[in-house]
Design a protein around this motif. Structure first.
Motif: not given
Length: 150
Positions: A42-48, A53-59, A70-82
């Motif tokens: 839930a916390s990762e989903y809230a971060e996303f 929302q920030q991306q929409l505001e930036n655009t 300005v393009i901001v890219r964030k990468y989230y690790t969802v699962n550490k196990v493949t």
């Protein structure tokens, strides 16, 4: 007189159960609800959502001014196990849970009806089988819906 009452009651109860178990599934296809995947917390989903929302505001800000976006890219690790490769879903074979529920319910209902009605065991078995089969079908059908079979 009792036979007529029992027979009429059995027919009405069976018809009611049959009509209650048959529902229109067309509304389920049109009303899809977006759901977060089970692997995302839930916390990762809230971060996303916040990042989106920030991306929409930036655009929206960059399109109103004449500056480069300005393009901001964030990468989230969802699962550490493949995750393991899931096989392609094949057509399900065998009895559905609705069919199993109908068979089990009809058998149990027929046995109970024969035991409970002392005067006419055959009529009791028929009534019990119909009612038990209807109840078993309703329970099995709801289990199939939860599993995604229907």
């Amino acid at each position: 007189m009792k036979r007529i009452l029992y027979t009429t009651t059995a027919v009405l109860v069976s018809a009611g159960l049959l009509l209650a178990s048959c529902k229109d599934n067309s509304r389920l296809a049109t009303e899809s609800i977006p759901v977060a995947p089970a692997t995302v917390s839930a916390s990762e989903y809230a971060e996303f959502k916040e990042w989106k929302q920030q991306q929409l505001e930036n655009t929206s800000r960059t399109t109103t001014t004449a500056t480069r976006p300005v393009i901001v890219r964030k990468y989230y690790t969802v699962n550490k196990v493949t995750p393991a490769v899931q096989p392609v879903a094949k057509k399900k074979k065998g009895w559905s849970k609705a069919a199993k529920g109908t068979a089990i319910g009809a058998g149990a209902g027929a046995a109970a009806g024969a035991l409970l009605v002392k005067n006419n065991r055959a009529l009791g078995a028929v009534i019990g089988g119909v009612v038990g089969g209807g109840v078993g079908y309703g329970v099995g059908r709801s289990m199939d819906k939860k599993d995604g079979r229907y």
